[in-house]
Scaffold this motif. Structure first.
Motif, PDB file in Angstrom:
ATOM      1  N   SER A  15      42.206  32.050  46.606  1.00 55.14           N
ATOM      2  CA  SER A  15      41.870  32.964  47.693  1.00 55.14           C
ATOM      3  C   SER A  15      42.910  34.069  47.812  1.00 55.14           C
ATOM      4  O   SER A  15      42.578  35.258  47.869  1.00 55.14           O
ATOM      5  CB  SER A  15      41.784  32.192  49.016  1.00 55.14           C
ATOM      6  OG  SER A  15      41.763  33.079  50.111  1.00 55.14           O
ATOM      7  N   ILE A  16      44.184  33.676  47.825  1.00 57.48           N
ATOM      8  CA  ILE A  16      45.276  34.644  47.916  1.00 57.48           C
ATOM      9  C   ILE A  16      45.314  35.516  46.665  1.00 57.48           C
ATOM     10  O   ILE A  16      45.475  36.739  46.730  1.00 57.48           O
ATOM     11  CB  ILE A  16      46.613  33.920  48.115  1.00 57.48           C
ATOM     12  CG1 ILE A  16      46.615  33.145  49.438  1.00 57.48           C
ATOM     13  CG2 ILE A  16      47.780  34.895  48.055  1.00 57.48           C
ATOM     14  CD1 ILE A  16      46.422  33.999  50.670  1.00 57.48           C
ATOM     15  N   LEU A  17      45.148  34.878  45.523  1.00 52.27           N
ATOM     16  CA  LEU A  17      45.187  35.587  44.240  1.00 52.27           C
ATOM     17  C   LEU A  17      44.099  36.658  44.180  1.00 52.27           C
ATOM     18  O   LEU A  17      44.355  37.806  43.803  1.00 52.27           O
ATOM     19  CB  LEU A  17      45.002  34.571  43.105  1.00 52.27           C
ATOM     20  CG  LEU A  17      45.456  34.961  41.707  1.00 52.27           C
ATOM     21  CD1 LEU A  17      46.965  35.000  41.629  1.00 52.27           C
ATOM     22  CD2 LEU A  17      44.908  33.967  40.685  1.00 52.27           C
ATOM     23  N   SER A  58      39.121  33.948  53.776  1.00 55.62           N
ATOM     24  CA  SER A  58      38.304  32.772  54.091  1.00 55.62           C
ATOM     25  C   SER A  58      37.098  32.674  53.167  1.00 55.62           C
ATOM     26  O   SER A  58      36.758  31.592  52.676  1.00 55.62           O
ATOM     27  CB  SER A  58      37.845  32.835  55.551  1.00 55.62           C
ATOM     28  OG  SER A  58      38.950  32.825  56.428  1.00 55.62           O
ATOM     29  N   ALA A  59      36.465  33.810  52.907  1.00 54.12           N
ATOM     30  CA  ALA A  59      35.302  33.817  52.010  1.00 54.12           C
ATOM     31  C   ALA A  59      35.680  33.311  50.627  1.00 54.12           C
ATOM     32  O   ALA A  59      34.947  32.517  50.012  1.00 54.12           O
ATOM     33  CB  ALA A  59      34.724  35.230  51.918  1.00 54.12           C
ATOM     34  N   TYR A  60      36.832  33.756  50.139  1.00 52.95           N
ATOM     35  CA  TYR A  60      37.256  33.376  48.789  1.00 52.95           C
ATOM     36  C   TYR A  60      37.637  31.893  48.726  1.00 52.95           C
ATOM     37  O   TYR A  60      37.349  31.208  47.734  1.00 52.95           O
ATOM     38  CB  TYR A  60      38.413  34.259  48.332  1.00 52.95           C
ATOM     39  CG  TYR A  60      38.113  35.749  48.390  1.00 52.95           C
ATOM     40  CD1 TYR A  60      36.813  36.213  48.201  1.00 52.95           C
ATOM     41  CD2 TYR A  60      39.106  36.686  48.661  1.00 52.95           C
ATOM     42  CE1 TYR A  60      36.505  37.572  48.268  1.00 52.95           C
ATOM     43  CE2 TYR A  60      38.812  38.050  48.734  1.00 52.95           C
ATOM     44  CZ  TYR A  60      37.510  38.483  48.538  1.00 52.95           C
ATOM     45  OH  TYR A  60      37.211  39.825  48.611  1.00 52.95           O
ATOM     46  N   PHE A  89      47.364  44.309  42.927  1.00 54.91           N
ATOM     47  CA  PHE A  89      48.509  43.815  42.171  1.00 54.91           C
ATOM     48  C   PHE A  89      48.073  43.605  40.718  1.00 54.91           C
ATOM     49  O   PHE A  89      46.929  43.237  40.448  1.00 54.91           O
ATOM     50  CB  PHE A  89      49.006  42.482  42.752  1.00 54.91           C
ATOM     51  CG  PHE A  89      49.864  42.630  43.974  1.00 54.91           C
ATOM     52  CD1 PHE A  89      51.246  42.524  43.883  1.00 54.91           C
ATOM     53  CD2 PHE A  89      49.297  42.882  45.216  1.00 54.91           C
ATOM     54  CE1 PHE A  89      52.045  42.661  45.000  1.00 54.91           C
ATOM     55  CE2 PHE A  89      50.088  43.007  46.349  1.00 54.91           C
ATOM     56  CZ  PHE A  89      51.471  42.900  46.239  1.00 54.91           C
ATOM     57  N   SER A  90      48.988  43.803  39.790  1.00 52.02           N
ATOM     58  CA  SER A  90      48.649  43.636  38.378  1.00 52.02           C
ATOM     59  C   SER A  90      48.486  42.161  38.026  1.00 52.02           C
ATOM     60  O   SER A  90      49.083  41.284  38.665  1.00 52.02           O
ATOM     61  CB  SER A  90      49.734  44.249  37.491  1.00 52.02           C
ATOM     62  OG  SER A  90      50.911  43.462  37.524  1.00 52.02           O
ATOM     63  N   LYS A  91      47.700  41.926  36.998  1.00 53.53           N
ATOM     64  CA  LYS A  91      47.478  40.560  36.536  1.00 53.53           C
ATOM     65  C   LYS A  91      48.792  39.911  36.115  1.00 53.53           C
ATOM     66  O   LYS A  91      49.052  38.741  36.443  1.00 53.53           O
ATOM     67  CB  LYS A  91      46.489  40.569  35.358  1.00 53.53           C
ATOM     68  CG  LYS A  91      46.176  39.199  34.788  1.00 53.53           C
ATOM     69  CD  LYS A  91      45.123  39.288  33.690  1.00 53.53           C
ATOM     70  CE  LYS A  91      44.808  37.932  33.106  1.00 53.53           C
ATOM     71  NZ  LYS A  91      43.757  38.007  32.053  1.00 53.53           N
ATOM     72  N   TYR A 106      44.576  40.719  44.041  1.00 54.83           N
ATOM     73  CA  TYR A 106      44.111  41.377  42.824  1.00 54.83           C
ATOM     74  C   TYR A 106      43.056  42.445  43.120  1.00 54.83           C
ATOM     75  O   TYR A 106      43.140  43.573  42.636  1.00 54.83           O
ATOM     76  CB  TYR A 106      43.552  40.321  41.871  1.00 54.83           C
ATOM     77  CG  TYR A 106      43.237  40.806  40.478  1.00 54.83           C
ATOM     78  CD1 TYR A 106      44.172  41.492  39.718  1.00 54.83           C
ATOM     79  CD2 TYR A 106      41.990  40.540  39.904  1.00 54.83           C
ATOM     80  CE1 TYR A 106      43.888  41.923  38.421  1.00 54.83           C
ATOM     81  CE2 TYR A 106      41.691  40.954  38.616  1.00 54.83           C
ATOM     82  CZ  TYR A 106      42.639  41.649  37.877  1.00 54.83           C
ATOM     83  OH  TYR A 106      42.352  42.066  36.605  1.00 54.83           O
ATOM     84  N   HIS A 107      42.087  42.092  43.944  1.00 55.90           N
ATOM     85  CA  HIS A 107      40.949  42.985  44.156  1.00 55.90           C
ATOM     86  C   HIS A 107      41.110  43.932  45.344  1.00 55.90           C
ATOM     87  O   HIS A 107      40.480  44.995  45.374  1.00 55.90           O
ATOM     88  CB  HIS A 107      39.664  42.170  44.325  1.00 55.90           C
ATOM     89  CG  HIS A 107      39.147  41.609  43.037  1.00 55.90           C
ATOM     90  ND1 HIS A 107      38.489  42.385  42.114  1.00 55.90           N
ATOM     91  CD2 HIS A 107      39.208  40.358  42.505  1.00 55.90           C
ATOM     92  CE1 HIS A 107      38.149  41.637  41.066  1.00 55.90           C
ATOM     93  NE2 HIS A 107      38.576  40.404  41.282  1.00 55.90           N
TER      94      HIS A 107
END
Length: 406
Positions: free
Chosen positions: A246-248, A216-218, A257-259, A252-253
């Protein structure tokens, strides 16, 4: 279907159809003026552009592009034209119209010109619908949806998606580090909430609550950037630009998951978005918010399914389910600004996409989906056509009407 570069584009918020589209129309018209003698330019906005254009900075972006000329800007609230996002530009010399161009802003920043077919992009994917895509994958024994992207896009497609990925991550970071208020018009001032939501999420101990709160924050972060008129990636539109980042960002963080894997997930998401754009709409003025947030939820679901190695049936299951429960979602922004309920709706959409992914991962093993993705795309299209005009980005219905009357 068109290139995914047409679906994911980087530009100024708060609306791809009301800001980026009109900006591109003004730039195209400006090029046509070279060598012509004229006194002034008349620009008329129709339909949703007239009714909510001020809240979407439409006049501002047009006047900025045409700042070297004398411009008369008009709003036509009554005429019913072929498309609700219509703009007409005229160059006038001594009361004579020497150049006229009619533009349709069809969603996601894409524009068409009635008098000039050069703006119409060619199809590069030979698919009419999702069933065609499944048949192609079966024929080539592809196991991942993103594989077909490399068969049809230009050689630079991966570098383009690296750019899109970086800009999505950047938009989240910018929103998380911005404070103060968003000014929507003269009287509507909204506090930026993303930094505080992130702070609250960081203090939680329950894992489910943390996940929902971080997502939600993202989503808030990007939605607030967009509402401020800052640069975002259409996914598939500016109004829904917070769902996929947001999902990405979370994958990622938090899940590391790799870029490169996430970039391929973005490609798969784009293919699903393209199916909706080709066979229905991604414009809130045409189909309501189901065409913006609804499609974004489907795309984010496809991304989650792809990076978690779900098969094509599970991707279809998740995307169909995601849209089935967004059908009829109205577009009714207060005062025409992409603030309420738009920002919060991005956060809700991000969480919904994760739920749809879980359904695809778990429940698809227990039951076969009765409705196909192609059928739900058609259903979304006819639902959008049936929605009253007041609920399609006019600010004349729903929450916008209730607030106006209070």
């Amino acid at each position: 279907m068109k290139s995914l570069k047409n679906l994911y584009c980087y530009g100024p918020g708060p609306s791809s159809s009301h800001t980026i589209g009109p900006m591109r129309a003004a730039l195209h018209f400006k090029k046509q003026l070279v060598g012509l003698e004229f006194d002034c330019i008349e620009v008329c906005l129709f339909g949703s552009l007239a009714l909510t254009g001020k809240g979407h900075h439409t006049p501002d972006i047009i006047l900025d592009v045409l700042k070297d000329y004398f411009v008369n800007l008009n709003f036509d609230y009554k005429s019913k034209l072929e498309h609700p996002n219509t703009l007409i530009f005229k160059a006038i010399n001594k009361d004579e119209v020497i150049l006229k161009r009619t533009y349709y802003s069809i969603g996601g920043g894409t524009i068409l010109c009635l008098e000039d077919n050069s703006l119409k992009d060619d199809d590069i994917y030979p698919f009419a619908d999702f069933n065609d895509i499944k048949n192609y994958m079966d024929k080539h024994q592809y196991t991942n949806l993103h594989q077909l992207v490399f068969d049809f896009e230009d050689k630079d497609i991966e570098s383009y998606f690296e750019f899109i990925f970086d800009k999505m991550i950047e938009s989240v970071n910018n929103g998380l580090n911005s404070h103060g208020q968003i000014q929507a018009g003269k009287t509507l001032f909204i506090d930026r909430n993303a930094p505080d939501i992130y702070k609250c999420a960081s203090s939680l101990t329950n894992e489910m609550e943390k996940r929902v709160s971080f997502m939600s924050a993202y989503a808030y972060a990007v939605g607030e950037e967009n509402a401020s008129g800052h640069m975002v990636v259409t996914a598939p539109t500016c109004g829904s630009s917070g769902v996929i980042p947001s999902i990405l960002y979370y994958l990622y963080h938090h899940l590391h998951f790799s870029k490169q894997k996430l970039i391929k997930g973005l490609m798969s998401a784009g293919i699903v978005g393209n199916v909706f754009k080709q066979n229905a709409t991604i414009s809130g003025a045409v189909g309501g918010c189901q065409a913006e947030i609804g499609v974004a939820v489907c795309m984010a679901t496809a991304l989650l399914c792809d990076v978690n190695n779900l098969n094509i049936y599970q991707i279809e299951y998740g995307c169909e389910l995601a849209m089935e429960h967004q059908l009829g979602l109205t577009c009714d922004p207060i005062d025409g600004f992409v603030v309420i309920p738009c920002i919060e709706r991005n956060a809700v959409g991000a969480v919904r996409s994760y739920e749809a992914f879980l359904f695809a991962k778990v429940i698809s093993k227990a039951r076969k989906n009765f409705v196909s993705l192609d059928e739900i795309v058609k259903t979304m299209n006819i639902t959008g056509q049936a929605l009253p005009r007041e609920y399609k980005e006019t600010s004349e219905g729903g929450i916008a009407k209730i607030r106006k009357n209070n």
